[in-house]
Design an enzyme around this catalytic site. Structure first.
Site, short mmCIF file in Angstrom:
data_model
loop_
_atom_site.label_atom_id
_atom_site.label_comp_id
_atom_site.label_asym_id
_atom_site.label_seq_id
_atom_site.Cartn_x
_atom_site.Cartn_y
_atom_site.Cartn_z
N PRO A 92 0.82 -1.21 0.00
CA PRO A 92 0.00 0.00 0.00
C PRO A 92 0.85 1.27 0.00
O PRO A 92 0.35 2.35 -0.28
CB PRO A 92 -0.82 -0.12 1.29
CG PRO A 92 -0.21 -1.22 2.08
CD PRO A 92 0.60 -2.06 1.16
N ARG B 229 -4.00 -9.84 -19.99
CA ARG B 229 -5.01 -9.59 -21.03
C ARG B 229 -4.50 -8.65 -22.11
O ARG B 229 -5.11 -8.53 -23.16
CB ARG B 229 -6.31 -9.09 -20.43
CG ARG B 229 -6.22 -7.77 -19.73
CD ARG B 229 -7.51 -7.45 -18.99
NE ARG B 229 -8.64 -7.14 -19.87
CZ ARG B 229 -8.74 -6.02 -20.60
NH1 ARG B 229 -7.77 -5.11 -20.55
NH2 ARG B 229 -9.78 -5.81 -21.36
N ASP C 167 -10.93 -0.46 -23.96
CA ASP C 167 -11.14 -0.43 -22.52
C ASP C 167 -11.32 0.94 -21.94
O ASP C 167 -10.80 1.91 -22.47
CB ASP C 167 -9.90 -0.96 -21.80
CG ASP C 167 -9.83 -2.44 -21.87
OD1 ASP C 167 -10.88 -3.05 -22.01
OD2 ASP C 167 -8.71 -2.96 -21.78
N GLU D 298 3.87 -6.47 8.49
CA GLU D 298 4.06 -5.04 8.26
C GLU D 298 4.98 -4.76 7.08
O GLU D 298 5.40 -3.63 6.86
CB GLU D 298 4.60 -4.36 9.52
CG GLU D 298 3.65 -4.43 10.71
CD GLU D 298 2.27 -3.88 10.40
OE1 GLU D 298 2.18 -2.73 9.94
OE2 GLU D 298 1.28 -4.61 10.59
#
Ligand code: 6GU
Length: 274
Positions: free
Chosen positions: A111, A180, A195, A138
Site C-alpha cells: 500500500p 489480457r 477499454d 508489516e
C-alpha cells in the site's frame, strides 16, 4: 511471458489457473510458477518474520530468507522449479550465458507503493519476465529491495488507496491486468483497445437483447444503425460518466485527447478541464 510469484500462501495464487489466465497458461502464452517462501527457511518453525527495529506493532519479514528466495528464483531457468506449472514440460536446461541475458522486473505489492495503473500494466506487458514478491505482516525488510535494485529494476506498487492483509490479491489483480494485454490472450484484440482508461476515459454503458426488459428500453440510438450517431453517443456517455465518477481523469487528460465535439458536451456539463 514468464511470471514467478514468491509468497507464504501459494494457495492464494491457484486462481491464476482459472478462466482466461488458465487458458493463456495452457496455450503457452504465459508461464507461471508460484514459490513458497517457507522453502527458504531453515529453522523448525519455518519463521519468516521478526520484530521491527525501532519498535511498533506487527512483524517484519526477515531479509535473509527473502534474499535467498529471490536469488534462487531469479537464477532458475524457466520451467525448472519443482512447483513450476509451465505450459510445456519440455523446457530444457539452458546454458548460463543465455539465461543471464534476461533480468526480471521485481514487483513488490505494497500500500506504500506508486499507483499501479493501466499505463503500468502496459509497461509490464512489454517485459519478458516479472517476479512478484508478496509481503505479509508489516512488510519486508527494506534492504531486500535495496539489494535487489543493484541487479534489477524494483517497483513497489499499490493497487489502490486501501489496505490489504498481504500482496497476494494485488498480484492476482496485476497479473490479470497485464496478461489480457499480451497478444493472443484476449479472443478479440479490440477489447483491450476499447477499454476504460485506454483513452483516459471510463467506458460507457453496454446493452444486449432483449430490446425491452422489465419496462426498460435499450437507448434508441443504438438501434438506429447510424454508426456516426452511435459513435458520438458512446463518446458522450463515456465523457459524462467520467465527469460524474472520475473528475480527476478529465483534469488529467492531455490536450489532444479531446476530439472535436467533446468540448460541447463538457461545457454543457460544466466540467471543462481548464
Ligand atoms: Cl499492492 N498490497 C497490499 N498489501 N495492500 C494494498 C495494496 C497492495 N494495494 C492496496 N493495498
Amino acid at each position: 511471458m514468464r511470471i514467478d510469484v514468491v509468497t507464504i500462501f501459494p494457495g492464494y495464487l491457484a486462481a491464476l489457473r482459472e478462466a482466461l489466465l488458465g487458458r493463456a497458461i495452457a496455450a503457452g502464452l504465459i508461464s507461471v510458477a508460484v514459490h513458497d517462501l517457507r522453502d527458504w527457511t531453515h529453522d523448525v518453525h519455518k519463521a519468516v518474520d521478526d520484530a521491527p527495529y525501532g519498535g511498533g506493532p506487527g512483524m517484519v519479514m526477515r531479509p535473509a530468507i527473502w534474499g535467498a528466495a529471490l536469488d534462487d528464483v531469479c537464477a532458475l531457468p524457466e520451467g525448472s522449479s519443482a512447483d513450476r506449472d509451465a505450459a510445456d514440460g519440455d523446457v530444457a536446461e539452458r546454458d548460463a550465458t543465455e539465461r543471464d541475458v534476461v533480468v526480471p522486473r521485481l514487483v513488490v505489492p505494497t500500500p506504500a507503493g506508486r499507483p499501479f495503473t493501466q499505463a503500468v500494466a502496459r509497461e509490464y506487458a512489454a517485459q519478458p519476465w516479472l517476479v512478484f514478491a508478496c509481503g505479509r505482516y508489516e512488510g519486508i525488510d527494506q534492504r531486500v529491495f535495496e539489494d535487489a535494485s543493484r541487479r534489477m529494476v524494483v517497483d513497489e506498487v499499490s493497487i489502490g488507496d486501501y489496505v490489504l492483509v498481504g500482496g497476494e490479491v494485488a498480484v492476482l489483480a496485476m497479473v490479470e491486468a497485464v496478461a489480457r494485454l499480451l497478444p493472443g490472450v484476449l479472443g478479440n484484440p479490440d477489447s483491450a483497445a476499447q477499454d476504460s482508461f485506454s483513452d483516459g476515459l471510463l467506458e460507457g454503458p453496454a446493452y444486449t437483447r432483449p430490446e425491452r426488459w422489465r419496462d426498460l428500453a435499450v437507448p434508441e440510438v443504438l438501434r438506429s444503425g447510424d454508426h456516426a450517431a452511435i459513435a458520438r453517443w458512446r463518446r458522450d456517455q463515456s465523457l459524462a460518466r467520467t465527469v460524474a465518477r472520475r473528475p480527476d481523469l478529465i483534469a488529467a487528460l492531455p490536450p489532444d485527447a479531446l476530439q472535436p465535439g467533446d468540448r460541447e458536451l463538457l461545457e454543457r456539463l460544466g466540467a471543462e478541464g481548464e
